[in-house]
Design a protein around this motif. Structure first.
Motif, short mmCIF file in Angstrom:
data_model
loop_
_atom_site.label_atom_id
_atom_site.label_comp_id
_atom_site.label_asym_id
_atom_site.label_seq_id
_atom_site.Cartn_x
_atom_site.Cartn_y
_atom_site.Cartn_z
N THR A 150 0.85 -1.18 0.00
CA THR A 150 0.00 0.00 0.00
C THR A 150 0.89 1.23 0.00
O THR A 150 1.76 1.35 0.86
CB THR A 150 -0.87 0.06 1.27
OG1 THR A 150 -1.40 -1.25 1.51
CG2 THR A 150 -1.97 1.08 1.15
N VAL A 151 0.71 2.11 -0.98
CA VAL A 151 1.47 3.36 -0.99
C VAL A 151 0.52 4.50 -0.67
O VAL A 151 -0.51 4.66 -1.33
CB VAL A 151 2.16 3.60 -2.35
CG1 VAL A 151 2.87 4.94 -2.34
CG2 VAL A 151 3.14 2.47 -2.65
N VAL A 152 0.82 5.25 0.36
CA VAL A 152 -0.01 6.40 0.75
C VAL A 152 0.76 7.66 0.41
O VAL A 152 1.85 7.89 0.94
CB VAL A 152 -0.31 6.36 2.27
CG1 VAL A 152 -1.19 7.54 2.66
CG2 VAL A 152 -0.95 5.05 2.64
N ARG A 153 0.23 8.47 -0.51
CA ARG A 153 0.95 9.67 -0.92
C ARG A 153 0.51 10.87 -0.11
O ARG A 153 -0.69 11.16 -0.04
CB ARG A 153 0.73 9.92 -2.41
CG ARG A 153 1.54 8.98 -3.29
CD ARG A 153 1.05 8.99 -4.68
NE ARG A 153 -0.37 8.64 -4.73
CZ ARG A 153 -1.13 8.76 -5.80
NH1 ARG A 153 -0.61 9.23 -6.90
NH2 ARG A 153 -2.40 8.41 -5.78
N ALA A 154 1.46 11.52 0.52
CA ALA A 154 1.15 12.69 1.34
C ALA A 154 1.92 13.89 0.81
O ALA A 154 3.13 13.83 0.63
CB ALA A 154 1.54 12.42 2.79
N TYR A 155 1.19 14.97 0.50
CA TYR A 155 1.84 16.19 -0.01
C TYR A 155 1.85 17.25 1.06
O TYR A 155 0.85 17.49 1.74
CB TYR A 155 1.11 16.71 -1.25
CG TYR A 155 1.13 15.71 -2.39
CD1 TYR A 155 2.33 15.13 -2.79
CD2 TYR A 155 -0.05 15.35 -3.05
CE1 TYR A 155 2.35 14.21 -3.83
CE2 TYR A 155 -0.02 14.44 -4.10
CZ TYR A 155 1.19 13.86 -4.47
OH TYR A 155 1.21 12.95 -5.48
N THR A 156 2.98 17.93 1.19
CA THR A 156 3.06 18.96 2.24
C THR A 156 2.80 20.35 1.67
O THR A 156 2.50 21.27 2.40
CB THR A 156 4.46 18.96 2.90
OG1 THR A 156 5.46 19.09 1.89
CG2 THR A 156 4.69 17.68 3.68
N ALA A 157 2.90 20.53 0.35
CA ALA A 157 2.68 21.86 -0.23
C ALA A 157 1.72 21.80 -1.41
O ALA A 157 1.82 22.54 -2.36
CB ALA A 157 4.02 22.46 -0.66
N GLN A 158 0.78 20.87 -1.35
CA GLN A 158 -0.19 20.73 -2.43
C GLN A 158 -1.47 20.20 -1.79
O GLN A 158 -1.40 19.34 -0.90
CB GLN A 158 0.37 19.74 -3.45
CG GLN A 158 -0.55 19.44 -4.61
CD GLN A 158 0.08 18.43 -5.59
OE1 GLN A 158 1.28 18.45 -5.84
NE2 GLN A 158 -0.75 17.55 -6.11
#
Ligand code: FAD
Ligand code: FES
Lengths: 317, 381
Positions: A150-158
């Motif tokens: 499972t890949v969880v993508r987390a964006y800090t500036a989007q």
């Protein structure tokens, strides 16, 4: 920026998660920088891959990006580091990575992939924006073929397009269903800048799980910024690595300090002329006693008689 | 063109500090500018030297043809010269330590000279470059066998001064190797035999390997031309030594070079050290190729001021050094090689005799205080 290197016959291989010290000659000077290997430990052609974030103020990464050409030769240290998987691969792996810190995690993922590992892997992947996210396509591809990943993508500036937004927090962990207390079987691997690593360490320690946590810190070496007129930095320590001796740094030269610590390094003029006392500094900053210049932290040859510690210093003595 | 030699000005301690500041500034500017061109220069020379050696060795398979034999000798002599001077001598000074390349580190490189790099670094980098031209300290003043300064007490032994110089020129490499043993001091019981044990061991190994290589192995590899190859190898070394010793003599022994006493070393600051280097050395003129073939020894002054600066930078800073000399009224001793050579030999021959030295020296000493100028025995134009 990704680079593929073909090591010569001296290369002894590596374990997923380890790093090398890469020696690259930039403007005549050989510079050493640590880079984690991103490739699978089982690659047939033995080639290794590194991915570097290009730091515009840096020396090595801009060179690799803009000036390096195919066929150049670099030096590579033996692979080192403890950020590796146990011999018996964990049944549940939680990986947290940010920025270029995902490189050792990629190596672990690719290696497990080559081993047809069937355990559960959850990868919490942080990046500023989608464009900054390293290995995005490859990871997407992998999840399609591996139901346990499972890949969880987390964006800090989007604010769109991802699974999570902002910096890592307890909520993030809860949201991805990683109930850390209950996942007693999960081994956690975190790799990235110091603040991310510290946040995770705080959470894991609070839950009494610190021993399940493996960390890799990508801190760039930083030279002290104190004014060069200061003659010594308090609490600094000089380590004579080969003799296993250390001494508190004082305003005197490293040669005098070594002698006061019972070492007998060779010397001649004691005024920086003859190079008899030249030794390898493995790390740390020194101040040149004649011109006051403060060095950067990288490995270099220095003359002990005209160098004083300026912060922690490790010498090959 | 020779700068007027006398009187040599004595500088106040403020002037010496100023001198140190000015010369440090010259140094710092160059050291901050080192980069790829300097790295490429030394590597190119290494490659060139390797190719010349290979060519020389290969040509000796046709050594029965006299012109080929001569060409081989020239290749080998030049290769050996580069290895010793422009590469070996300079690398051992730490001129390329900033590169962080172990293959070019002063601490790792073993040169072709018979003296081991380690012993050479002690006698040359340390003793000679620290105590430059200090009588009783700098063992390179006459190398313990010649009289090159009127300050050295005359002895009937020195009647052979010219002969010793000529022999040293022929066998310079052997001379340097034995130099480290300090035989003269052993005989005067100023040095214990035990101090030489390690040096002996290193010398025996190095000489053993070298002699085997040059005078047994390579000659044997050319089979029937054994003796022709052996002769070529020996000639190459002698040619190299004749040339190198001429250069070295001219950097240190010509007229106008000043010697100092041990008392002057007490509490010596950087300024006075620079001052001593400036007055204790001499340059000779020549173009770029000539300077490479001399290991930049034609810039002996710049080399002694900045022994760890890559030699190819010496021509570039020479005008600045000269300007600093002018500013403090210090002489900058330079001239064409043949004139410096002539001046050196005249001096060596005159010093084999005790004549006139005492009175002349008295006169000089009075004029210059404790400074001593070697020219006083060789006259002046
Ligand atoms: C175990 C480990 C693994 C790592 N793995 C990776 C990886 O896989 N990918 C990755 O991208 N990074 C990785 N890093 C981080 C990387 O090693 C550093 O970021 C390194 O500094 C990158 O080199 P650079 O050429 O980009 O910048 P550097 O040249 O190191 O510059 C870094 C900073 O130092 C300053 N600086 C540089 N030289 C001097 C000087 N002489 N004097 C004063 N200041 C100076 C620069 O201005 C800059 O701000 C890892 C680090 C560690 C410890
Ligand atoms: S002892 Fe001579 S350079 Fe340090």
């Amino acid at each position: 920026m990704t680079l593929v290197l073909r090591p010569n016959a001296n290369w002894r291989g590596f374990e997923a998660g380890q790093y090398v010290r890469l020696g690259v000659e930039v403007n005549g000077v050989r510079r050493h920088r640590c880079f984690s290997l991103a490739s699978s430990a089982h690659r047939k052609d033995r080639s290794i891959e590194i991915s570097a974030r290009v730091n515009p103020d840096g020396i090595v990464s801009p060179y690799l990006k803009h000036r390096a050409t195919t066929g150049e030769m670099y030096t590579v240290s033996p692979a080192q580091g403890e950020f590796t998987l146990p011999e018996r691969r964990p049944a549940h792996l939680l990986m947290i990575g940010s920025g270029s810190g995902v490189t050792p995690l990629m190596s672990i993922l690719r290696t497990l992939h080559d081993e047809h590992h069937s355990g559960r892997v959850t990868f919490l992947h942080y990046a500023r924006t989608e464009a900054d996210m390293l290995y995005r396509d490859e990871l997407e591809d992998m999840t399609r073929h591996r139901p346990h990943l499972t890949v969880v993508r987390a964006y800090t500036a989007q604010r769109t397009g991802g699974d999570l937004y902002g910096h890592l927090s307890e909520e993030h962990l809860a949201a991805v269903g990683v109930d850390v207390v209950d996942v007693a079987a999960a081994d956690a691997y975190v790799s990235g800048p110091p603040d991310l690593v510290e946040t995770v360490r705080g959470i894991w320690t609070a839950r009494g799980l610190a021993d399940r946590l493996h960390t890799e810190n990508f801190a760039a070496p930083v030279a002290p910024t104190a004014a060069p007129t200061t003659h010594s930095v308090p609490h600094a320590k000089v380590i004579f690595a080969r003799s296993g001796v250390s001494a508190p740094a004082a305003g005197v030269s490293l040669l005098e300090l070594a002698e006061a610590s019972g070492l007998r390094p060779p010397f001649g003029c004691r005024q920086g002329i003859c190079t008899t006392c030249t030794s390898r500094k493995l790390g740390g900053t020194v101040r040149h006693l004649l011109n006051g210049e403060v060095s950067h932290v990288e490995e270099e040859q220095i003359r002990l008689c005209v160098s004083a510690p300026y912060g922690d210093v490790t010498l090959d003595l | 063109m020779r700068t007027p030699i006398m009187p040599v000005p004595r500088l106040t301690s403020e002037q010496l500090d100023g001198l140190a500041r000015d010369l440090d500034a010259v140094r710092d500017a160059v050291m901050a500018d080192l980069g790829t061109p300097d790295a490429e220069y030394i590597r190119r020379l290494l490659r060139l030297q390797g190719r010349l050696e290979l060519a020389g060795r290969a040509l000796l398979y046709l050594g029965f043809l006299p012109p080929v034999w001569v060409a081989a000798v020239v290749c080998l002599a030049v290769s050996s010269l580069l290895n010793r001077e422009e590469i070996g001598h300079n690398v051992l000074h730490g001129q390329y330590d900033w590169m962080g390349d172990p293959a070019l580190s002063s601490q790792n490189v073993e040169w072709e000279g018979l003296a081991s790099s380690k012993d050479w670094r002690r006698s040359h980098n340390y003793v000679h470059h620290t105590f430059t031209n200090v009588l009783g300290k700098d063992r390179d003043i006459g190398y313990g066998i010649m009289r090159v300064s009127p300050e050295q007490k005359w002895h009937p032994y020195y009647l052979g001064n010219g002969l010793y110089a000529a022999l040293l020129m022929l066998l310079l490499d052997w001379g340097f190797a034995l130099h480290d043993l300090e035989v003269d001091r052993l005989l005067r019981r100023e040095r214990a035999w035990s101090e030489n044990r390690e040096i002996h061991r290193r010398l025996r190994r190095k000489i053993g390997v070298r002699v085997l290589r040059e005078y047994v192995l390579f000659p044997a590899l050319t089979g029937p031309f054994f003796f022709s190859t052996l002769a070529a190898n020996a000639c190459a070394k002698v040619l190299r030594d004749l040339w190198t010793s001429a250069l070295i003599f001219c950097g240190h022994f010509p007229a106008g070079v000043v010697t100092f006493t041990e008392e002057e070393l007490a509490d010596e600051g950087r300024g006075h050290w620079y001052y001593r280097q400036l007055l204790g050395t001499a340059n000779f003129d020549g173009g770029r190729l000539f300077q490479i073939m001399t290991g930049h020894l034609g810039h002996q002054i710049e080399h002694h001021l900045f022994p760890d600066m890559p030699s190819r930078r010496y021509p570039q800073i020479a005008p600045q050094v000269r300007a600093v000399c002018d500013k403090y009224g210090l002489p900058y001793n330079t001239g064409p090689l043949h004139r410096q050579f002539f001046s050196t030999w005249r001096s060596i021959l005159r010093l084999s005799l005790p004549s006139r030295v005492v009175t002349r020296r008295g006169a000089t000493s009075r004029r210059l205080g404790r400074l001593r100028v070697r020219t006083d025995t060789v006259g002046r134009r």
